[in-house]
Enzyme design. Structure first.
Site, PDB file in Angstrom:
ATOM      1  N   LYS A  61       0.845  -1.199   0.000  1.00 37.25           N
ATOM      2  CA  LYS A  61       0.000   0.000   0.000  1.00 37.25           C
ATOM      3  C   LYS A  61       0.878   1.246   0.000  1.00 37.25           C
ATOM      4  O   LYS A  61       0.636   2.192  -0.753  1.00 37.25           O
ATOM      5  CB  LYS A  61      -0.923   0.003   1.226  1.00 37.25           C
ATOM      6  CG  LYS A  61      -2.104  -0.940   1.086  1.00 37.25           C
ATOM      7  CD  LYS A  61      -2.833  -1.127   2.400  1.00 37.25           C
ATOM      8  CE  LYS A  61      -3.849  -2.262   2.279  1.00 37.25           C
ATOM      9  NZ  LYS A  61      -4.390  -2.711   3.549  1.00 37.25           N
ATOM     10  N   GLN A 105      -5.124  -1.483   9.507  1.00 37.45           N
ATOM     11  CA  GLN A 105      -5.042  -2.832   8.941  1.00 37.45           C
ATOM     12  C   GLN A 105      -5.720  -3.836   9.883  1.00 37.45           C
ATOM     13  O   GLN A 105      -5.431  -3.874  11.082  1.00 37.45           O
ATOM     14  CB  GLN A 105      -3.575  -3.208   8.710  1.00 37.45           C
ATOM     15  CG  GLN A 105      -3.354  -4.539   8.023  1.00 37.45           C
ATOM     16  CD  GLN A 105      -3.802  -4.561   6.556  1.00 37.45           C
ATOM     17  OE1 GLN A 105      -3.860  -3.529   5.890  1.00 37.45           O
ATOM     18  NE2 GLN A 105      -4.116  -5.732   6.061  1.00 37.45           N
ATOM     19  N   ASP A 128     -11.540   2.905   3.876  1.00 35.36           N
ATOM     20  CA  ASP A 128     -11.942   1.498   3.829  1.00 35.36           C
ATOM     21  C   ASP A 128     -13.457   1.352   3.644  1.00 35.36           C
ATOM     22  O   ASP A 128     -13.942   0.264   3.320  1.00 35.36           O
ATOM     23  CB  ASP A 128     -11.587   0.810   5.162  1.00 35.36           C
ATOM     24  CG  ASP A 128     -10.352  -0.060   5.061  1.00 35.36           C
ATOM     25  OD1 ASP A 128     -10.097  -0.603   3.978  1.00 35.36           O
ATOM     26  OD2 ASP A 128      -9.660  -0.204   6.088  1.00 35.36           O
TER      27      ASP A 128
HETATM   28  N1  GUN Z   1      -7.213  -6.692   5.968  1.00 33.37           N
HETATM   29  C1  GUN Z   1      -7.467  -7.424   4.860  1.00 33.37           C
HETATM   30  N2  GUN Z   1      -8.139  -6.674   3.942  1.00 33.37           N
HETATM   31  C2  GUN Z   1      -8.297  -5.446   4.491  1.00 33.37           C
HETATM   32  C3  GUN Z   1      -8.901  -4.258   4.030  1.00 33.37           C
HETATM   33  O1  GUN Z   1      -9.450  -4.160   2.916  1.00 33.37           O
HETATM   34  N3  GUN Z   1      -8.856  -3.201   4.882  1.00 33.37           N
HETATM   35  C4  GUN Z   1      -8.270  -3.293   6.115  1.00 33.37           C
HETATM   36  N4  GUN Z   1      -8.299  -2.194   6.887  1.00 33.37           N
HETATM   37  N5  GUN Z   1      -7.713  -4.389   6.571  1.00 33.37           N
HETATM   38  C5  GUN Z   1      -7.715  -5.458   5.759  1.00 33.37           C
END
Ligand code: GUN
Length: 303
Positions: A61, A105, A128
């Site tokens: 990311k 996350q 998100d």
């Molecule tokens: N963990 C796995 N996929 C995601 C996601 O799309 N967003 C977040 N915040 N954590 C994740």
């Protein structure tokens, strides 16, 4: 724009990798135009603990955020971080004008309350799309931040199919992150939507009636080709690591080899939905930045 690339025995592959590169290039162009006005979109990613898979996601990311010309703020907290310390960080990020998007996350270590953390994020910075205000806005047809994976899926479906009115869409999986928002987005496209899950009866039969089949179960190769309606569009959200013949590999929730001979179009794993998810995180960060600056939103990058 068409997503079809290499022809396969019957179905075409939906090239999420190539499409995501196009989306990221469009985002980078917007970001560059914002730069001329002295505005830099910023994304803060918070990682608690040292889960190796999460570390890989967070690193990717950060890389892609910087590649798009955005600012990346990475906060790594120890696994024994307290709820109070995490909430204090969220409050700081909420108040920071350089931060337009906040992503915590998941999963968090079990002593932390994820719902409370997500609710503490400013909904305008909730890239998100997990905050209940954004979930409610999506459900009621209002402008929302939309969860990245379903947003990526709907962008691919729009590019592949155009008008989806009246099509039967079956979403297999009812998670808050994928299944439920995916169903809402398909409803917005005027599909007739069914959400299936582990207690659904006659799942094979239901899937065979789907013009659009979304597989989001987290169970490797659970959906075989003979559950797929000939010509259907299949979006495989699964990313499952399995060991086969002593080798580790990624497979989806759909049995690709049998499905590709029946489907009209299908996303591969890897190279389908996965790359679109991060592209949509960048898209949401750009959208949040434009909204906060009172500027027009980028076209084609929102739900
Ligand atoms: N963990 C796995 N996929 C995601 C996601 O799309 N967003 C977040 N915040 N954590 C994740």
């Amino acid at each position: 724009m068409t997503l079809s690339t290499a022809p396969s025995p019957t179905g075409t592959l939906i090239d999420g990798k190539g499409f995501s590169a196009e989306v990221r290039a469009r985002i980078a162009a917007h970001v560059s135009a914002l730069g001329a006005r002295g505005i830099t979109p910023g994304l803060a990613v918070v990682l608690v603990g040292q889960d190796p898979a999460s570390q890989v996601y967070v690193r990717n990311k950060g890389l892609q955020t910087r590649e798009a010309g955005m600012a990346s703020f990475e906060h790594t907290l120890s696994a024994d971080t307290t709820q109070g310390a995490l909430m204090a960080l969220i409050a700081r990020l909420n108040a920071d004008p350089a931060v337009h998007g906040i992503l915590v996350q998941l999963p968090l270590p079990s002593h932390l309350d994820s719902d409370a953390v997500i609710t503490a994020i400013d909904p305008a910075k909730d890239v998100d799309g997990f905050h209940i205000l954004n979930v409610g806005r999506l459900a009621t047809g209002q402008k929302a931040m939309v969860a990245c994976t379903p947003l990526g899926c709907i962008m691919m479906l729009r590019a592949q199919l155009g008008d989806m009115s009246g099509l039967n869409a079956v979403v297999v999986g009812r998670s808050n992150i994928v299944g439920k928002p995916m169903a809402q987005l398909l409803l917005r496209e005027n599909c007739t939507v069914t959400i299936a899950h582990s207690r659904t009866r006659d799942l094979a039969d239901l899937c065979r009636r789907a013009d659009i089949l979304i597989a989001a179960t987290g169970r490797p190769r659970m959906i075989p080709g003979d559950w797929i309606k000939p010509g259907a569009t299949v979006i495989d959200v699964g990313i499952n690591r399995i060991t086969e013949n002593g080798r580790s590999r990624l497979v989806g929730d759909v049995d690709f080899d049998s499905a590709v001979t029946v489907a009209g179009a299908i996303t591969p794993v890897p190279g389908g939905v996965g790359p679109m998810t991060i592209a949509c995180l960048l898209a949401n960060t750009l959208t949040a930045c434009c909204r906060s600056a009172g500027l027009p939103e980028p076209e084609g990058l929102t739900a």
